[in-house]
Each structure stands twice: as structure tokens, then as C-alpha cells.
Design a protein around this motif. Structure first.
Motif, PDB file in Angstrom:
ATOM      1  N   VAL A 118       0.847  -1.199   0.000  1.00  9.99           N
ATOM      2  CA  VAL A 118       0.000   0.000   0.000  1.00  9.99           C
ATOM      3  C   VAL A 118       0.878   1.242   0.000  1.00  9.99           C
ATOM      4  N   THR A 119       1.915   1.247   0.813  1.00  7.94           N
ATOM      5  CA  THR A 119       2.819   2.390   0.878  1.00  7.94           C
ATOM      6  C   THR A 119       3.501   2.625  -0.460  1.00  7.94           C
ATOM      7  N   ASP A 120       3.856   1.561  -1.166  1.00  3.90           N
ATOM      8  CA  ASP A 120       4.497   1.702  -2.469  1.00  3.90           C
ATOM      9  C   ASP A 120       3.603   2.448  -3.457  1.00  3.90           C
ATOM     10  N   VAL A 121       2.275   2.246  -3.363  1.00  2.00           N
ATOM     11  CA  VAL A 121       1.352   2.992  -4.226  1.00  2.00           C
ATOM     12  C   VAL A 121       1.442   4.482  -3.894  1.00  2.00           C
ATOM     13  N   VAL A 122       1.473   4.808  -2.603  1.00  2.00           N
ATOM     14  CA  VAL A 122       1.569   6.216  -2.194  1.00  2.00           C
ATOM     15  C   VAL A 122       2.890   6.810  -2.684  1.00  2.00           C
ATOM     16  N   LEU A 123       3.979   6.079  -2.570  1.00  7.53           N
ATOM     17  CA  LEU A 123       5.271   6.576  -3.053  1.00  7.53           C
ATOM     18  C   LEU A 123       5.239   6.793  -4.564  1.00  7.53           C
ATOM     19  N   ARG A 124       4.543   5.917  -5.296  1.00  8.31           N
ATOM     20  CA  ARG A 124       4.434   6.065  -6.761  1.00  8.31           C
ATOM     21  C   ARG A 124       3.732   7.358  -7.137  1.00  8.31           C
ATOM     22  N   VAL A 125       2.826   7.826  -6.279  1.00  7.69           N
ATOM     23  CA  VAL A 125       2.147   9.101  -6.538  1.00  7.69           C
ATOM     24  C   VAL A 125       3.187  10.197  -6.747  1.00  7.69           C
ATOM     25  N   PHE A 126       4.303  10.085  -6.044  1.00  9.25           N
ATOM     26  CA  PHE A 126       5.370  11.083  -6.136  1.00  9.25           C
ATOM     27  C   PHE A 126       6.521  10.623  -7.029  1.00  9.25           C
ATOM     28  N   PRO A 170      18.153  12.048  -2.669  1.00  7.17           N
ATOM     29  CA  PRO A 170      17.541  13.339  -2.318  1.00  7.17           C
ATOM     30  C   PRO A 170      16.016  13.358  -2.496  1.00  7.17           C
ATOM     31  N   ARG A 171      15.516  12.803  -3.599  1.00  2.30           N
ATOM     32  CA  ARG A 171      14.068  12.778  -3.827  1.00  2.30           C
ATOM     33  C   ARG A 171      13.389  11.830  -2.842  1.00  2.30           C
TER      34      ARG A 171
END
Length: 194
Positions: free
Chosen positions: A120-128, A138-139
Motif C-alpha cells: 500500500v505504501t508503495d502505491v503512495v510513493l508512486r504518486v510522487f 535526495p528525492r
């Protein structure tokens, strides 16, 4: 179709269970802990969800649905400040409406070994546009910092009944954490780039 009361009760159970799973972990959260949090007997809770595993699966499904909704709302926008701002606005709104689920979704940001929640967290990270395995530090650090700030600030706003007042400040703080700054704010060089 679920009756409105049943659906509302189930959503409340999922929200409370998510908050407990985020705080204590799945193994250390009992069915009785969740039942106590929502004001039900253990048997009453098991009437809604037949086992702790079924409850956990439902919590993860709800969190994944929210994460996908955020990704869908950001759409195919090009990476950059405009996409990041839109993502933050959507995430903050979701976090303010579902603090327990967001705590669960973002807990693995600081513990990338947390297994089923990591998906689930990986989906949120993909948003960015972040892939924890390939994105430059850095990102990755900026996004993790912004998400951590988002989680802490939305939980604090929710606990203090300040969700409306704090929303624009939470978005601005997280946007700053991503390194974009706000219009009119003094700019400062990135210490890593000098």
C-alpha cells in the motif's frame, strides 16, 4: 448491498483497527483490542469480521483502495511541482478523513520491511514518482519526509479538531519538505548542491 448502518459500522471498525495495527502491529493487536476500541464485544466484532485475519485483510483492502484513489486523482500529470501539490492536496484530504487508515498506509515509510502494508505504501510513493529501490536519495528523502510530516500533522489536526484550520498549512509544509517552497517565501540553496 450493505445497509447504510452496517457499512458505517464496518468503516468505523476498519478505521479503528487500522490505527491499532499501525501503532502496535498486527501480531500485537488482538481482536479484543479492536472490539474495545469500537465499543463492541469480541463476539459482536466477529459478527462483522469472522477473524483477525479477515479484519486485517479488509483494512489492507480499504487502505489500498484509498491509495489507488489518490493515484487516480493525480492521474498522468507530468512529474514536478504541480503534480506534487495536487498529490499532497488529495493525500491530506484523505488523511484528514481517515486518520487510522493513513497511519497504517504511511507507517512502512519509516519501516520499509513491514510486509503486507508495504504494498500500500508503495502505491503512495508512486504518486510522487518514487521507487524505494531506484529513486535517488535526495528525492526519496524529501518524499519520505513530506509523508512523515503529513501523517504527524494530520493526526495532530484530527486529534485537536483543527482539520479545517490546519489543512492549508499542512499542504504548504509538506510542499516545502518536497523542496518546492512557496510563492513569496525566501529561497535558500539546497546545502547538498552547494
Amino acid at each position: 448491498m450493505a445497509r447504510p448502518f452496517r457499512q458505517q459500522a464496518d468503516e468505523g471498525i476498519l478505521e479503528s483497527a487500522a490505527a491499532l495495527f499501525a501503532r502496535r502491529g498486527f501480531a500485537k493487536t488482538s481482536v479484543q483490542d479492536v472490539a474495545d476500541a469500537v465499543g463492541l464485544s469480541k463476539a459482536g466484532l466477529l459478527h462483522h469480521f469472522p477473524s483477525k485475519g479477515a479484519l486485517h485483510a479488509a483494512v489492507l483492502a480499504q487502505a489500498a483502495s484509498l491509495a489507488r484513489r489518490v493515484l487516480d486523482q493525480v492521474g498522468d500529470a507530468d512529474p514536478g511541482p504541480a503534480r506534487d501539490l495536487r498529490a499532497l492536496e488529495v493525500l491530506v484530504d484523505v488523511a484528514l478523513a481517515h486518520p487510522g487508515l493513513v497511519a497504517l498506509m504511511l507507517a512502512p515509510v519509516t519501516d520499509l520491511g513491514a510486509e503486507p502494508e508495504r504494498a500500500v505504501t508503495d502505491v503512495v510513493l508512486r504518486v510522487f514518482g518514487v521507487d524505494p529501490d531506484t529513486t535517488e536519495p535526495p528525492r526519496s528523502v524529501r518524499v519520505v519526509g513530506a509523508l512523515a510530516a503529513l501523517a504527524v500533522l494530520t493526526l495532530a489536526a484530527h486529534a485537536g479538531d483543527r482539520t479545517t484550520d490546519w489543512r492549508p498549512h499542512i499542504v504548504a509544509t509538506c510542499f516545502d519538505a518536497l523542496g518546492h517552497g512557496r510563492a513569496g517565501a525566501p529561497s535558500r540553496p539546497d546545502p547538498l548542491e552547494t
